[in-house]
Scaffold this motif. Structure first.
Motif, short mmCIF file in Angstrom:
data_model
loop_
_atom_site.label_atom_id
_atom_site.label_comp_id
_atom_site.label_asym_id
_atom_site.label_seq_id
_atom_site.Cartn_x
_atom_site.Cartn_y
_atom_site.Cartn_z
N SER A 18 -26.44 5.50 -23.64
CA SER A 18 -27.31 5.79 -22.50
C SER A 18 -28.74 5.42 -22.82
O SER A 18 -29.14 5.30 -23.98
N GLU A 19 -29.50 5.22 -21.77
CA GLU A 19 -30.93 4.99 -21.88
C GLU A 19 -31.60 5.65 -20.70
O GLU A 19 -31.10 5.60 -19.57
N THR A 20 -32.70 6.33 -20.94
CA THR A 20 -33.49 6.88 -19.86
C THR A 20 -34.94 6.51 -20.09
O THR A 20 -35.45 6.65 -21.20
N ASP A 21 -35.61 6.03 -19.05
CA ASP A 21 -36.98 5.56 -19.17
C ASP A 21 -37.78 6.12 -18.01
O ASP A 21 -37.44 5.89 -16.85
N HIS A 61 -39.17 7.75 -23.29
CA HIS A 61 -38.06 6.83 -23.44
C HIS A 61 -37.03 7.42 -24.40
O HIS A 61 -37.36 7.79 -25.52
N PHE A 63 -33.07 6.69 -26.06
CA PHE A 63 -31.91 5.84 -26.24
C PHE A 63 -30.86 6.63 -27.01
O PHE A 63 -31.17 7.24 -28.04
N CYS A 65 -27.28 5.62 -28.72
CA CYS A 65 -26.51 4.41 -29.01
C CYS A 65 -25.06 4.74 -29.33
O CYS A 65 -24.70 5.86 -29.66
N GLN A 198 -39.25 -2.73 -22.34
CA GLN A 198 -39.07 -2.72 -20.89
C GLN A 198 -38.15 -3.83 -20.42
O GLN A 198 -37.34 -3.63 -19.52
N SER A 201 -31.74 -6.32 -20.12
CA SER A 201 -30.78 -5.37 -19.57
C SER A 201 -30.82 -4.07 -20.36
O SER A 201 -31.38 -4.00 -21.45
N ARG A 202 -30.19 -3.04 -19.82
CA ARG A 202 -30.13 -1.77 -20.52
C ARG A 202 -29.46 -1.92 -21.87
O ARG A 202 -29.92 -1.36 -22.88
N ARG A 205 -31.91 -3.64 -24.30
CA ARG A 205 -32.97 -2.73 -24.72
C ARG A 205 -32.44 -1.72 -25.75
O ARG A 205 -33.10 -1.40 -26.73
N CYS A 206 -31.23 -1.22 -25.50
CA CYS A 206 -30.64 -0.25 -26.43
C CYS A 206 -30.38 -0.90 -27.79
O CYS A 206 -30.62 -0.30 -28.84
#
Length: 347
Positions: A18-21, A61, A63, A65, A198, A201-202, A205-206
């Motif tokens: 997951s990723e949350t920004d 931010h 992450f 993994c 930024q 893709s997600r 970035r992860c």
């Protein structure tokens, strides 16, 4: 009317990736959903705010993994005096504090991360569940990256024996073990890049966050495993030092021990550590009872003695390793320290 809740509580969900920004205001419910990835239960106990109240502002931010590694990166300003708490699972945490300070309570220990003079690094180890509490002041800016690794990440290192040889096994097995370290310019740049991620893709970035985070962890572990511990190394002389002063002194000592091969002035050293010369000297002497110059001279002479005894190097080479341009000056200092001339102990 929106009701006021005394405690905002949210149970963590288990996700493999997951990723949350968030870039802007972070609200009560945001923190309950996001920061919880580091614990089973998360609470905002003070102030008593509703879920729509903005609590911090800036870049937030997270992450998580596939491997279990988690990365938390922020560049935020607190909009309130805040106290948050959670129950943390066993983990190794590695922090790079680029700006600001944060006060933590890990079980019975009080920890101050960061310092007022520049970037700082910290590690801590939890071998069992532990209560966690964090406080922050209204208007305080905090720029940081914290990497969290589950125990499964450490198992292979410990089982292979390398951790025991390097001293890491002792750190990994000690509940509430705490160490400070000095991030290099390269590591500071990596932390900046994690905060700024930024584009792409997600997934990309992860992956980028994970690769940079692993490098940060490797640098921290390399540093604490590389610092020699000898009978001649001075212990902290003052048991009543404030935590921030103690952490600063340990950072300075670790940097000095890694830099014995280099020649540098106090101005250069202070600049590289992100400290003023006065605060650097004051913290080190308060902790170890001697000036930095005396500490360097002692350890360089010890290293020169070992080279003479174990490697059979020439007196000129030993002088060079100890930082002396003139072998005669080295011989005088050596005789004064060890009561024998350097030529008499060559292997």
């Amino acid at each position: 009317m929106t009701s006021i809740r005394q405690n905002l509580t949210y149970k963590a969900r288990t996700e493999s990736f997951s990723e949350t920004d968030i870039n802007g205001c972070v609200y009560g419910d945001d923190l309950l959903r996001l920061a919880l990835r580091t614990g089973k239960e998360f609470k905002i106990a003070n102030p008593h705010l509703n879920s729509e109240s903005p609590l911090i502002k800036g870049r937030f931010h997270n992450f998580r993994c596939h491997s279990g590694l988690a990365v938390h990166a922020t560049d935020t300003v607190s909009l309130h005096d805040l106290a948050t708490g959670s129950i943390l699972q066993p983990r190794l945490s590695v922090a790079v504090i680029l700006e600001g300070t944060v006060d933590l309570e890990l079980g019975s220990k009080h920890v101050t991360l960061g310092n007022d003079d520049g970037p700082a690094g910290h590690l801590w180890m939890l071998t069992r569940k532990e209560h966690f509490r964090r406080t922050s002041r209204k208007g305080a800016r905090l720029r940081k990256v914290i990497v969290t690794l589950p125990p499964s990440w450490l198992t292979a290192e410990m089982d292979g024996g390398k951790a025991e040889e390097s001293g890491l096994q002792s750190f990994f097995s000690q509940h509430l073990a705490l160490r400070s370290w000095t991030p290099s310019e390269h590591i500071l740049k990596l932390a900046e890049q994690v905060i700024a991620l930024q584009s792409g893709s997600r997934l990309m970035r992860c992956m980028a966050a994970e690769s940079k985070a692993i490098e940060i962890v490797m640098a921290a572990l390399d540093e604490i495993s590389a610092v020699p511990t000898t009978a001649s190394e001075p212990a902290i002389a003052n048991d009543h030092l404030p935590p921030q002063t103690r952490a600063r002194a340990e950072r300075i000592r670790a940097y000095l021990l890694r830099s014995l091969d280099r020649q540098f002035g106090l101005d250069d050293l202070a600049s590289e550590l992100g400290l003023s010369v006065a605060s650097m000297q004051r913290a080190f002497k308060a902790a170890y009872g001697c000036p930095i110059s005396e500490f360097l001279r002692e350890h360089r002479l010890l290293r020169a003695r070992d080279a003479l005894q174990q490697e059979g190097v020439s007196v000129s080479e030993a002088a060079y390793r100890a930082g002396y341009n003139n072998p005669a000056n080295f011989a005088t200092a050596f005789r004064k320290r060890f009561s024998i001339p350097p030529s008499s102990i060559r292997g």
